[in-house]
Design a protein around this motif. Structure first.
Motif: not given
Length: 118
Positions: A5-7, A20-22, A93-95
């Motif tokens: 996750a990022s952003g 974003s979650c790659a 926040y977590y994906c």
């Protein structure tokens, strides 16, 4: 599945932010990616999820209409567009990922901090 996750960031109330979650997985056909958040002193809560294919979204009631979950099929990335952010949206926040046949999210990315100032 591996997730990154990022952003996250610091914004003011009313602003927007996109997380974003790659994702990296052997197969995406039965994958569901979810976003969760955890505020200080509170339990982790569900925010939104998206079945990879077909792209079927689900939202928690308090973000419905403000947040949009989407995916870039080619980039294997899930996005969480967050509009009209409020201080109560402040959280890590977590994906996370799960397979369609399971209710349990068993793959988690690292969290990204979202802070909304009033």
């Amino acid at each position: 599945v591996q997730l990154q996750a990022s952003g996250g960031g610091l914004v003011q109330a009313g602003d927007s932010l996109r997380l974003s979650c790659a994702a990296s997985a052997r197969t995406f056909s039965n994958l569901i990616i979810g976003w969760f958040r955890q505020a200080p002193g509170k339990e982790r809560e569900f925010v939104a999820s998206l079945r990879w294919n077909p792209a079927i979204p689900k939202y928690a009631p308090d973000v419905q209409g403000r947040f949009t979950i989407s995916r870039d099929y080619a980039k294997k990335t899930i996005y969480l567009q967050m509009n009209s952010l409020q201080p109560e949206d402040t959280a890590v926040y977590y994906c996370a990922g799960r397979i369609l046949a399971s209710d349990e999210y068993n793959s988690w990315g690292q969290g990204t901090q979202v802070t909304v100032s009033s």
